[in-house]
Design a protein around this motif. Structure first.
Motif, PDB file in Angstrom:
ATOM      1  N   SER A 215     -19.769   0.899  11.117  1.00  0.00           N
ATOM      2  CA  SER A 215     -19.056   1.991  11.760  1.00  0.00           C
ATOM      3  C   SER A 215     -18.872   1.785  13.262  1.00  0.00           C
ATOM      4  O   SER A 215     -18.345   2.635  13.938  1.00  0.00           O
ATOM      5  N   ILE A 216     -19.280   0.639  13.784  1.00  0.00           N
ATOM      6  CA  ILE A 216     -19.132   0.381  15.219  1.00  0.00           C
ATOM      7  C   ILE A 216     -18.567  -1.023  15.417  1.00  0.00           C
ATOM      8  O   ILE A 216     -19.010  -1.963  14.781  1.00  0.00           O
ATOM      9  N   SER A 217     -17.570  -1.119  16.277  1.00  0.00           N
ATOM     10  CA  SER A 217     -17.029  -2.421  16.654  1.00  0.00           C
ATOM     11  C   SER A 217     -17.292  -2.641  18.130  1.00  0.00           C
ATOM     12  O   SER A 217     -17.296  -1.706  18.923  1.00  0.00           O
ATOM     13  N   ARG A 218     -17.520  -3.879  18.495  1.00  0.00           N
ATOM     14  CA  ARG A 218     -17.751  -4.241  19.892  1.00  0.00           C
ATOM     15  C   ARG A 218     -16.478  -4.882  20.437  1.00  0.00           C
ATOM     16  O   ARG A 218     -15.945  -5.815  19.836  1.00  0.00           O
ATOM     17  N   ILE A 219     -16.010  -4.377  21.553  1.00  0.00           N
ATOM     18  CA  ILE A 219     -14.834  -4.929  22.219  1.00  0.00           C
ATOM     19  C   ILE A 219     -15.299  -5.630  23.482  1.00  0.00           C
ATOM     20  O   ILE A 219     -16.076  -5.075  24.257  1.00  0.00           O
ATOM     21  N   ILE A 220     -14.829  -6.842  23.662  1.00  0.00           N
ATOM     22  CA  ILE A 220     -15.080  -7.589  24.893  1.00  0.00           C
ATOM     23  C   ILE A 220     -13.725  -7.824  25.560  1.00  0.00           C
ATOM     24  O   ILE A 220     -12.781  -8.276  24.907  1.00  0.00           O
ATOM     25  N   TYR A 221     -13.656  -7.506  26.841  1.00  0.00           N
ATOM     26  CA  TYR A 221     -12.410  -7.646  27.583  1.00  0.00           C
ATOM     27  C   TYR A 221     -12.667  -8.420  28.875  1.00  0.00           C
ATOM     28  O   TYR A 221     -13.484  -8.016  29.701  1.00  0.00           O
TER      29      TYR A 221
ATOM     30  N   MET B  89     -16.484   0.764  30.019  1.00  0.00           N
ATOM     31  CA  MET B  89     -17.007  -0.523  29.584  1.00  0.00           C
ATOM     32  C   MET B  89     -18.089  -0.987  30.558  1.00  0.00           C
ATOM     33  O   MET B  89     -18.069  -0.637  31.736  1.00  0.00           O
ATOM     34  N   THR B  90     -19.024  -1.770  30.047  1.00  0.00           N
ATOM     35  CA  THR B  90     -20.136  -2.291  30.832  1.00  0.00           C
ATOM     36  C   THR B  90     -19.848  -3.731  31.226  1.00  0.00           C
ATOM     37  O   THR B  90     -19.444  -4.537  30.383  1.00  0.00           O
ATOM     38  N   LYS B  91     -20.062  -4.046  32.502  1.00  0.00           N
ATOM     39  CA  LYS B  91     -19.865  -5.413  32.988  1.00  0.00           C
ATOM     40  C   LYS B  91     -20.976  -6.305  32.452  1.00  0.00           C
ATOM     41  O   LYS B  91     -22.156  -5.974  32.546  1.00  0.00           O
ATOM     42  N   THR B  92     -20.597  -7.444  31.841  1.00  0.00           N
ATOM     43  CA  THR B  92     -21.559  -8.415  31.314  1.00  0.00           C
ATOM     44  C   THR B  92     -21.137  -9.815  31.752  1.00  0.00           C
ATOM     45  O   THR B  92     -20.097  -9.974  32.400  1.00  0.00           O
ATOM     46  N   ALA B  93     -21.885 -10.785  31.336  1.00  0.00           N
ATOM     47  CA  ALA B  93     -21.540 -12.177  31.647  1.00  0.00           C
ATOM     48  C   ALA B  93     -20.243 -12.595  30.966  1.00  0.00           C
ATOM     49  O   ALA B  93     -19.583 -13.546  31.391  1.00  0.00           O
ATOM     50  N   HIS B  94     -19.841 -11.888  29.906  1.00  0.00           N
ATOM     51  CA  HIS B  94     -18.627 -12.237  29.153  1.00  0.00           C
ATOM     52  C   HIS B  94     -17.398 -11.479  29.629  1.00  0.00           C
ATOM     53  O   HIS B  94     -16.300 -11.721  29.152  1.00  0.00           O
ATOM     54  N   GLY B  95     -17.569 -10.526  30.520  1.00  0.00           N
ATOM     55  CA  GLY B  95     -16.477  -9.662  30.974  1.00  0.00           C
ATOM     56  C   GLY B  95     -16.953  -8.225  30.890  1.00  0.00           C
ATOM     57  O   GLY B  95     -18.064  -7.904  31.270  1.00  0.00           O
ATOM     58  N   PHE B  96     -16.125  -7.351  30.351  1.00  0.00           N
ATOM     59  CA  PHE B  96     -16.499  -5.952  30.139  1.00  0.00           C
ATOM     60  C   PHE B  96     -16.634  -5.715  28.641  1.00  0.00           C
ATOM     61  O   PHE B  96     -15.823  -6.202  27.857  1.00  0.00           O
ATOM     62  N   GLU B  97     -17.658  -4.939  28.258  1.00  0.00           N
ATOM     63  CA  GLU B  97     -17.917  -4.692  26.836  1.00  0.00           C
ATOM     64  C   GLU B  97     -18.099  -3.211  26.580  1.00  0.00           C
ATOM     65  O   GLU B  97     -18.592  -2.476  27.430  1.00  0.00           O
ATOM     66  N   ALA B  98     -17.716  -2.795  25.370  1.00  0.00           N
ATOM     67  CA  ALA B  98     -17.940  -1.424  24.914  1.00  0.00           C
ATOM     68  C   ALA B  98     -18.124  -1.445  23.402  1.00  0.00           C
ATOM     69  O   ALA B  98     -17.537  -2.278  22.706  1.00  0.00           O
ATOM     70  N   SER B  99     -18.940  -0.531  22.916  1.00  0.00           N
ATOM     71  CA  SER B  99     -19.105  -0.331  21.477  1.00  0.00           C
ATOM     72  C   SER B  99     -18.290   0.885  21.088  1.00  0.00           C
ATOM     73  O   SER B  99     -18.438   1.958  21.678  1.00  0.00           O
ATOM     74  N   ILE B 100     -17.416   0.705  20.126  1.00  0.00           N
ATOM     75  CA  ILE B 100     -16.481   1.750  19.724  1.00  0.00           C
ATOM     76  C   ILE B 100     -16.828   2.218  18.309  1.00  0.00           C
ATOM     77  O   ILE B 100     -16.833   1.407  17.377  1.00  0.00           O
TER      78      ILE B 100
END
Length: 143
Positions: A20-26, A56-67
């Motif tokens: 029920s949750i997808s992770r988006i990396i941007y 979105m949260t800043k990470t080493a991969h860019g910005f991430e959010a759980s949707i």
């Protein structure tokens, strides 16, 4: 999926049983232009229902959010904005993905982007079963 990857957009569904949750990396246009805050602007279904912004949260991969993805959702649309209200909406086409639990004919590792005709053509060339499933899901039909 290569088209969205080139724009720095990635989506990963959670593994069962928590589908029920997808992770988006941007890591696309906005971060590359210096944005320090990014929001995912998300809608579900063909008509962008249940629209919501996720910081979105800043990470080493860019910005991430759980949707969170409701069990009856079939399409997830997303575009991105920064704190200055600059947008990355894929040149007006947005970023759209087929979402939902896998079944016997639908076993991809990551959620499929909807680049409708290119996506269908690529699938049909490589796997007839997946092609039929993709077409049926787009038109809400059964195989």
């Amino acid at each position: 999926m290569a088209k969205y990857h080139a724009n720095g957009v990635f989506i990963y569904p959670a593994v069962p049983p928590a589908q029920s949750i997808s992770r988006i990396i941007y890591n696309g246009l906005l971060p590359k232009s210096g944005a320090t805050e990014v929001y995912a602007h998300v809608g579900l279904g063909r008509s962008w229902e249940s629209i919501r912004d996720y910081k979105m949260t800043k990470t080493a991969h860019g910005f991430e959010a759980s949707i969170p993805i409701p069990p009856n959702a079939d399409i997830l649309h997303v575009c991105f904005k920064d704190a200055a209200n600059n947008w990355d909406n894929n040149a007006g086409a947005n970023y759209s993905f087929i979402v939902g639990p896998p079944n016997d004919n639908y076993s991809l590792e990551i959620a499929d982007e909807i680049s409708i005709w290119d996506d269908i053509i690529d699938r049909c060339r490589s796997n007839l079963s997946t092609c039929k499933t993709t077409i049926c899901r787009l038109f809400k039909s059964s195989v």
